[in-house]
Scaffold this motif. Structure first.
Motif, PDB file in Angstrom:
ATOM      1  N   LEU A 145      -5.439  19.395 -17.548  1.00  0.00           N
ATOM      2  CA  LEU A 145      -4.107  19.620 -16.992  1.00  0.00           C
ATOM      3  C   LEU A 145      -4.301  19.641 -15.416  1.00  0.00           C
ATOM      4  N   GLY A 146      -3.495  18.988 -14.553  1.00  0.00           N
ATOM      5  CA  GLY A 146      -3.561  19.053 -13.224  1.00  0.00           C
ATOM      6  C   GLY A 146      -2.409  18.426 -12.482  1.00  0.00           C
ATOM      7  N   LYS A 147      -2.563  18.499 -11.175  1.00  0.00           N
ATOM      8  CA  LYS A 147      -1.575  17.869 -10.494  1.00  0.00           C
ATOM      9  C   LYS A 147      -2.068  17.206  -9.250  1.00  0.00           C
ATOM     10  N   HIS A 148      -1.666  15.849  -8.924  1.00  0.00           N
ATOM     11  CA  HIS A 148      -2.136  14.834  -7.974  1.00  0.00           C
ATOM     12  C   HIS A 148      -1.798  15.310  -6.725  1.00  0.00           C
ATOM     13  N   THR A 149      -2.619  14.928  -5.508  1.00  0.00           N
ATOM     14  CA  THR A 149      -2.052  15.182  -4.203  1.00  0.00           C
ATOM     15  C   THR A 149      -1.019  14.120  -3.571  1.00  0.00           C
ATOM     16  N   ASN A 150      -1.617  12.788  -4.286  1.00  0.00           N
ATOM     17  CA  ASN A 150      -0.650  11.735  -3.545  1.00  0.00           C
ATOM     18  C   ASN A 150       0.790  11.556  -4.108  1.00  0.00           C
ATOM     19  N   ASP A 151       0.837  11.240  -5.577  1.00  0.00           N
ATOM     20  CA  ASP A 151       1.943  10.840  -6.380  1.00  0.00           C
ATOM     21  C   ASP A 151       2.532  12.168  -6.749  1.00  0.00           C
TER      22      ASP A 151
ATOM     23  N   ASN B 295      -7.992  13.597   1.299  1.00  0.00           N
ATOM     24  CA  ASN B 295      -9.397  13.868   0.959  1.00  0.00           C
ATOM     25  C   ASN B 295      -9.882  14.397  -0.234  1.00  0.00           C
ATOM     26  N   ALA B 296      -8.916  14.659  -1.316  1.00  0.00           N
ATOM     27  CA  ALA B 296      -8.978  15.180  -2.498  1.00  0.00           C
ATOM     28  C   ALA B 296      -8.023  14.487  -3.493  1.00  0.00           C
ATOM     29  N   PRO B 297      -8.195  14.287  -4.856  1.00  0.00           N
ATOM     30  CA  PRO B 297      -7.209  13.800  -5.601  1.00  0.00           C
ATOM     31  C   PRO B 297      -6.365  14.683  -6.376  1.00  0.00           C
ATOM     32  N   LYS B 298      -6.430  15.940  -6.213  1.00  0.00           N
ATOM     33  CA  LYS B 298      -5.919  16.926  -6.845  1.00  0.00           C
ATOM     34  C   LYS B 298      -5.443  18.227  -6.183  1.00  0.00           C
ATOM     35  N   ILE B 299      -4.209  18.606  -6.289  1.00  0.00           N
ATOM     36  CA  ILE B 299      -3.791  19.938  -5.720  1.00  0.00           C
ATOM     37  C   ILE B 299      -4.179  21.171  -6.590  1.00  0.00           C
ATOM     38  N   TRP B 300      -4.068  21.145  -7.728  1.00  0.00           N
ATOM     39  CA  TRP B 300      -4.733  22.284  -8.845  1.00  0.00           C
ATOM     40  C   TRP B 300      -5.181  21.453 -10.040  1.00  0.00           C
TER      41      TRP B 300
ATOM     42  N   GLU C  56     -17.882  10.088  -3.815  1.00  0.00           N
ATOM     43  CA  GLU C  56     -18.467   8.549  -3.818  1.00  0.00           C
ATOM     44  C   GLU C  56     -17.085   7.766  -3.897  1.00  0.00           C
ATOM     45  N   ALA C  57     -16.184   8.270  -4.150  1.00  0.00           N
ATOM     46  CA  ALA C  57     -14.679   7.329  -4.402  1.00  0.00           C
ATOM     47  C   ALA C  57     -13.976   6.857  -3.151  1.00  0.00           C
ATOM     48  N   ARG C  58     -13.518   5.716  -2.945  1.00  0.00           N
ATOM     49  CA  ARG C  58     -12.652   5.146  -2.159  1.00  0.00           C
ATOM     50  C   ARG C  58     -11.631   4.556  -2.881  1.00  0.00           C
TER      51      ARG C  58
ATOM     52  N   ILE D 207       0.798  -1.246   0.020  1.00  0.00           N
ATOM     53  CA  ILE D 207       0.023  -0.009   0.081  1.00  0.00           C
ATOM     54  C   ILE D 207       0.831   1.213  -0.043  1.00  0.00           C
ATOM     55  N   SER D 208       0.371   2.256  -0.961  1.00  0.00           N
ATOM     56  CA  SER D 208       1.350   3.482  -0.984  1.00  0.00           C
ATOM     57  C   SER D 208       0.491   4.653  -0.024  1.00  0.00           C
ATOM     58  N   ASP D 209      -0.989   4.679  -0.247  1.00  0.00           N
ATOM     59  CA  ASP D 209      -1.762   5.482   0.294  1.00  0.00           C
ATOM     60  C   ASP D 209      -3.207   5.455  -0.131  1.00  0.00           C
ATOM     61  N   TYR D 210      -3.819   6.321   0.290  1.00  0.00           N
ATOM     62  CA  TYR D 210      -5.519   6.207   0.131  1.00  0.00           C
ATOM     63  C   TYR D 210      -5.951   7.610  -0.491  1.00  0.00           C
ATOM     64  N   ILE D 211      -6.921   7.631  -1.209  1.00  0.00           N
ATOM     65  CA  ILE D 211      -7.668   8.939  -1.467  1.00  0.00           C
ATOM     66  C   ILE D 211      -9.190   8.522  -1.177  1.00  0.00           C
TER      67      ILE D 211
END
Length: 292
Positions: free
Chosen positions: A239-245, A281-286, A179-181, A171-175
């Protein structure tokens, strides 16, 4: 513990391959193998014989996921491990190994009956990869494999147990958002080679939500994003940037309904003991705004 070490290749059934030309060649710059077998189109993105196979069909679907191990001892140990777990694993025939262009191959079914394979020693081509459009660099592959995939599963607890216990992923992490888990797992330095999620946002159980390929150069992603606008390729996310990776990317919709993520700059995990597993708690930074 026996474990897969990378995502090696993907296979797809497609009703009309010509509909894929713009995304695969004008945007991503993949190379067609001129010696592809009849009824198939094999595509390259690096020194490996091929990374993608598109099969002529009367429907669109994912044909198989191809994982990889690094040596024959890992291959044999994983085969015995899957047998011991009661998973219906089979060693492939010589003709099947030749079709995949690998030295060894096993086949089985994963959660929600997803067709999976594990190979050892995919053949390397003695000719360099020749991109079909202008690129500043290549793709990030090597010990990180093809990229990553996201699958939705009906029973997340069962699916997570399979990928951890049967395939040895970590496991790396969770978002968790809307409705998504989603749970993210790695098997090499790439932040995640696999993400799994409950059925949501139109992706059903046992269905591929997207696969990701990663550029070595941010300018390849930027140039591709310009071409998407010029060629009117439909987007899922801007185009955007993810929180986790921390990947900077955009998502295109394919003729089969799933998406392709094209990105740059993904995080890497080199020491599991030092890696902090987090819940976002979110998949994106921007960016990554939903289109349509």
């Amino acid at each position: 513990m026996s474990a897969v070490t990378k995502l090696s290749y993907l296979g797809f059934n497609v009703a009309d391959f010509s509909q894929w030309n713009t995304i695969l060649f004008d945007i991503l710059g993949l190379e067609v193998r001129k010696d592809s077998p009849a009824g198939q189109t094999q595509l390259r993105m690096d020194s490996q014989h091929h990374r993608f196979t598109f099969f002529e069909s009367d429907h669109n679907s994912t044909a198989y996921i191809g994982w990889e191990v690094d040596n024959i001892d890992q291959f044999n140990a994983l085969y015995q491990h899957l047998q011991t777990m009661g998973i219906g694993v089979e060693l492939a025939s010589d003709s099947e190994k030749e079709a995949r262009q690998v030295l060894e191959l096993m086949k089985f079914r994963g959660p929600d009956n997803v067709a999976m394979e594990v190979c050892f020693a995919p053949f390397k081509d003695n000719q360099p990869y020749e991109p079909s459009c202008t690129r500043f660099g290549g793709f990030v592959t090597g010990d990180q494999g093809l990229g990553h995939i996201l699958y939705c599963h009906s029973d997340m607890k069962e699916a997570l147990a399979f990928y951890r216990d049967a395939l040895g992923m970590r496991i790396s992490d969770y978002i968790h958002w809307d409705e998504a888990r989603a749970t993210f797992l790695h098997c090499n330095p790439r932040h995640h080679t696999l993400a799994i999620c409950n059925p949501c946002f139109g992706t059903g159980a046992g269905e591929l939500n997207h696969f990701m390929v990663q550029a070595e150069n941010i300018d390849d992603v930027g140039q591709a994003y310009d071409r998407v606008a010029e060629l009117d390729v439909p987007l899922v996310l801007t185009l955007g940037k993810h929180t986790n990776d921390k990947m900077t990317s955009f998502y295109m919709i394919t003729p089969s309904g799933f998406a392709i993520e094209y990105g740059f700059g993904g995080a890497e995990i080199h020491n599991d003991a030092e890696w902090e597993v987090a819940l976002y708690n979110a998949p994106k930074i921007w960016g990554h705004n939903l289109v349509g």
